[in-house]
Write a protein that holds these residues in place. Structure first.
Motif, PDB file in Angstrom:
ATOM      1  N   ASN A 124       0.976  -1.200   0.047  1.00  0.00           N
ATOM      2  CA  ASN A 124      -0.015   0.130  -0.001  1.00  0.00           C
ATOM      3  C   ASN A 124       0.791   1.217  -0.008  1.00  0.00           C
ATOM      4  O   ASN A 124       1.836   1.183   0.654  1.00  0.00           O
ATOM      5  CB  ASN A 124      -0.805  -0.119   1.104  1.00  0.00           C
ATOM      6  CG  ASN A 124      -2.001  -1.087   1.127  1.00  0.00           C
ATOM      7  OD1 ASN A 124      -2.491  -1.447   0.283  1.00  0.00           O
ATOM      8  ND2 ASN A 124      -2.347  -1.555   2.491  1.00  0.00           N
ATOM      9  N   LEU A 152       0.688   5.617  -0.743  1.00  0.00           N
ATOM     10  CA  LEU A 152      -0.008   7.097  -0.937  1.00  0.00           C
ATOM     11  C   LEU A 152       0.328   7.668  -2.192  1.00  0.00           C
ATOM     12  O   LEU A 152       1.211   8.256  -2.223  1.00  0.00           O
ATOM     13  CB  LEU A 152       0.120   8.059   0.193  1.00  0.00           C
ATOM     14  CG  LEU A 152      -1.061   9.154   0.276  1.00  0.00           C
ATOM     15  CD1 LEU A 152      -2.273   8.665   0.801  1.00  0.00           C
ATOM     16  CD2 LEU A 152      -0.329  10.079   1.560  1.00  0.00           C
ATOM     17  N   ASP A 153      -0.503   7.718  -3.263  1.00  0.00           N
ATOM     18  CA  ASP A 153      -0.086   8.275  -4.502  1.00  0.00           C
ATOM     19  C   ASP A 153       0.107   9.931  -4.556  1.00  0.00           C
ATOM     20  O   ASP A 153      -0.733  10.446  -4.205  1.00  0.00           O
ATOM     21  CB  ASP A 153      -1.117   7.983  -5.604  1.00  0.00           C
ATOM     22  CG  ASP A 153      -0.664   8.226  -6.970  1.00  0.00           C
ATOM     23  OD1 ASP A 153       0.035   9.049  -7.256  1.00  0.00           O
ATOM     24  OD2 ASP A 153      -1.023   7.386  -7.979  1.00  0.00           O
ATOM     25  N   TYR A 170      -2.686  12.062  -3.732  1.00  0.00           N
ATOM     26  CA  TYR A 170      -2.737  11.574  -2.340  1.00  0.00           C
ATOM     27  C   TYR A 170      -4.122  10.811  -2.062  1.00  0.00           C
ATOM     28  O   TYR A 170      -4.730  10.546  -1.068  1.00  0.00           O
ATOM     29  CB  TYR A 170      -2.739  12.854  -1.391  1.00  0.00           C
ATOM     30  CG  TYR A 170      -1.490  13.661  -1.538  1.00  0.00           C
ATOM     31  CD1 TYR A 170      -0.424  13.176  -0.970  1.00  0.00           C
ATOM     32  CD2 TYR A 170      -1.659  14.797  -2.391  1.00  0.00           C
ATOM     33  CE1 TYR A 170       0.696  14.059  -1.133  1.00  0.00           C
ATOM     34  CE2 TYR A 170      -0.559  15.593  -2.659  1.00  0.00           C
ATOM     35  CZ  TYR A 170       0.785  15.031  -1.990  1.00  0.00           C
ATOM     36  OH  TYR A 170       1.956  15.973  -2.255  1.00  0.00           O
ATOM     37  N   THR A 171      -4.139   9.661  -3.105  1.00  0.00           N
ATOM     38  CA  THR A 171      -4.918   8.747  -2.941  1.00  0.00           C
ATOM     39  C   THR A 171      -4.257   7.233  -2.282  1.00  0.00           C
ATOM     40  O   THR A 171      -3.024   6.966  -2.929  1.00  0.00           O
ATOM     41  CB  THR A 171      -5.766   8.426  -3.959  1.00  0.00           C
ATOM     42  OG1 THR A 171      -6.537   9.554  -4.244  1.00  0.00           O
ATOM     43  CG2 THR A 171      -6.991   7.424  -3.817  1.00  0.00           C
ATOM     44  N   ARG A 172      -4.924   6.476  -1.366  1.00  0.00           N
ATOM     45  CA  ARG A 172      -4.392   5.398  -1.279  1.00  0.00           C
ATOM     46  C   ARG A 172      -4.452   4.140  -2.157  1.00  0.00           C
ATOM     47  O   ARG A 172      -5.632   4.159  -2.588  1.00  0.00           O
ATOM     48  CB  ARG A 172      -4.889   4.759   0.220  1.00  0.00           C
ATOM     49  CG  ARG A 172      -4.398   3.488   1.041  1.00  0.00           C
ATOM     50  CD  ARG A 172      -5.302   2.992   1.898  1.00  0.00           C
ATOM     51  NE  ARG A 172      -5.194   1.467   2.212  1.00  0.00           N
ATOM     52  CZ  ARG A 172      -4.041   1.250   3.463  1.00  0.00           C
ATOM     53  NH1 ARG A 172      -3.622   2.345   4.156  1.00  0.00           N
ATOM     54  NH2 ARG A 172      -3.997   0.159   3.696  1.00  0.00           N
ATOM     55  N   ARG A 173      -3.468   3.672  -2.625  1.00  0.00           N
ATOM     56  CA  ARG A 173      -3.411   2.586  -3.711  1.00  0.00           C
ATOM     57  C   ARG A 173      -2.502   1.569  -3.195  1.00  0.00           C
ATOM     58  O   ARG A 173      -1.755   1.557  -2.185  1.00  0.00           O
ATOM     59  CB  ARG A 173      -3.049   3.412  -4.877  1.00  0.00           C
ATOM     60  CG  ARG A 173      -3.713   4.597  -5.461  1.00  0.00           C
ATOM     61  CD  ARG A 173      -3.083   4.948  -6.741  1.00  0.00           C
ATOM     62  NE  ARG A 173      -3.653   6.143  -7.217  1.00  0.00           N
ATOM     63  CZ  ARG A 173      -4.805   6.556  -7.570  1.00  0.00           C
ATOM     64  NH1 ARG A 173      -5.588   5.280  -7.804  1.00  0.00           N
ATOM     65  NH2 ARG A 173      -5.188   7.656  -8.074  1.00  0.00           N
ATOM     66  N   SER A 174      -2.450   0.661  -4.182  1.00  0.00           N
ATOM     67  CA  SER A 174      -1.799  -0.769  -3.893  1.00  0.00           C
ATOM     68  C   SER A 174      -1.045  -1.214  -5.072  1.00  0.00           C
ATOM     69  O   SER A 174      -1.613  -0.806  -6.094  1.00  0.00           O
ATOM     70  CB  SER A 174      -2.490  -1.955  -3.173  1.00  0.00           C
ATOM     71  OG  SER A 174      -3.598  -2.272  -4.190  1.00  0.00           O
TER      72      SER A 174
END
Length: 380
Positions: free
Chosen positions: A155, A157-158, A162-166
């Protein structure tokens, strides 16, 4: 294919494989594939965006040198020649006749199903991580290698929104891997029929569902045999190289070996070298430098020389038998070390005075047996 061959032959092939990690110059990728594993639905698929994606191909190729540098692996054999995994992986060996897409999908689907079962059994204790399965068939340094690796998603933080991604990590991989290595005769170009099978896990211990259920393997060496052989190999090396001329260093390094095996539930050879040898500075100046480097080299090759795995679970009962160490002090007197001792170099110290040599042992309980009138115990 015939049942995996004699242990001695497996060891010889394994020794050659372990030298591959430093070379990796000529890498001929025959086939590669990436499948997303969805164990919740027990399915595997090839993400559309990964088709002919150069970054995906580079990512897959980057895993190969990473695994060859990581020497903490364990030797296995197929529990059955007719099992599904044995049958599918052996198709890769007949590369001219192999439908790679179909075979790689079959193996990925098998993993998804086995992970679903594993999560149902153990998920309440430790939830499995989502990830992808990398499969590569390649040649390097007179070896034909089949690599299967499950890489866990990370995981993050883009930074763009600033969106949580994997996604898949480029560094600090968390993975489980399997290699099936065939030696190639450098003169005839023919491939050995009997491969070396190795399993690697970045976790402290190798997940059973990975090697037992998914890959259908069995260990060549038991944990008990590995514990006894590895511990004995370390202690014998120290006794041979140090016990005569470097007694103080021998005593302290021996204690470090015992401490490692006593406190670590899982043995990883690279970690053991770091904790026991690389983190130690010899007391004897004659041992410092080149002589100690040679000792470290000898310790590095112990798994190949003595035939134990580079990663296994330590069996505590097998450590106890090797813990005792007796040091002669004078006629009818000896110092007996019954196990690992924290901060041994400060608990027992040596000194000289007026031409006489002494050892001092910090011990409140022992003090009571030897104190004279008018002398109180420390901190009393």
């Amino acid at each position: 294919m015939k049942k995996m061959l004699l242990k001695a032959e497996m060891q010889q092939s394994r020794n050659r494989k372990n030298n591959l990690g430093d070379k990796m110059t000529d890498l001929d990728i025959k086939h590669s594939a990436f499948h997303a594993i969805d164990y919740h639905r027990a399915i595997a698929d090839v993400p559309e965006a990964s088709f002919n994606n150069a970054e995906v191909k580079n990512y897959i190729q980057g895993i190969i040198p990473f695994l060859h540098k990581k020497r903490n692996n364990r030797a296995f054999q197929f529990s059955s020649d007719t099992g599904e995994t044995s049958t599918l992986t052996n198709k890769y060996a007949s590369i001219a006749d192999c439908d790679f897409d179909a075979t790689s999908l079959a193996l990925a689907t098998r993993l998804a199903k086995e992970e679903q079962k594993a999560n149902q059994r153990y998920g309440h204790l430790n939830q499995l991580h989502a990830g992808g399965l990398v499969q590569v068939v390649y040649e390097a340094e007179d070896q034909f290698v089949i690599l299967i690796a499950k890489v866990d998603y990370n995981n993050f933080l883009d930074k763009s929104d600033y969106t949580r991604r994997s996604g898949l990590p480029f560094e600090r991989y968390v993975l489980k891997a399997f290699t099936m290595t065939f030696d190639i005769d450098s003169e005839t170009g023919e491939m050995n029929e009997t491969p070396t099978l190795s399993v690697f896990d970045t976790n402290a211990s190798i997940s059973k569902y990975w090697w037992r259920e998914f890959l259908e393997l069995e260990e060549l060496n038991t944990n008990e045999a590995n514990t006894v052989t590895a511990l004995d190999a370390h202690l014998r090396l120290l006794k041979l190289k140090l016990s005569r001329n470097y007694k103080s260093d021998y005593t302290l390094l021996r204690n470090r070996v015992i401490s490692y095996f006593k406190t670590c539930s899982d043995y990883k050879h690279d970690d053991a070298l770091d904790i026991i040898f690389r983190g130690y500075h010899p007391l004897n100046t004659e041992l410092q430098g080149e002589k100690y480097d040679r000792l470290l080299v000898a310790a590095t090759t112990l798994p190949d020389q003595k035939g134990f795995d580079r990663q296994f679970s330590v069996v505590a009962d097998k450590v106890k038998a090797k813990m005792g160490h007796r040091i002669p002090l004078r006629p009818n007197m000896e110092l007996s070390l019954l196990g690992e001792i924290d901060d041994l170099e400060n608990v027992v110290t040596a000194s000289e005075s007026d031409g006489r040599k002494y050892i001092t042992i910090e011990s409140e309980s022992g003090f009571e047996y030897f104190k004279k009138n008018g002398i109180d115990a420390p901190n009393s």
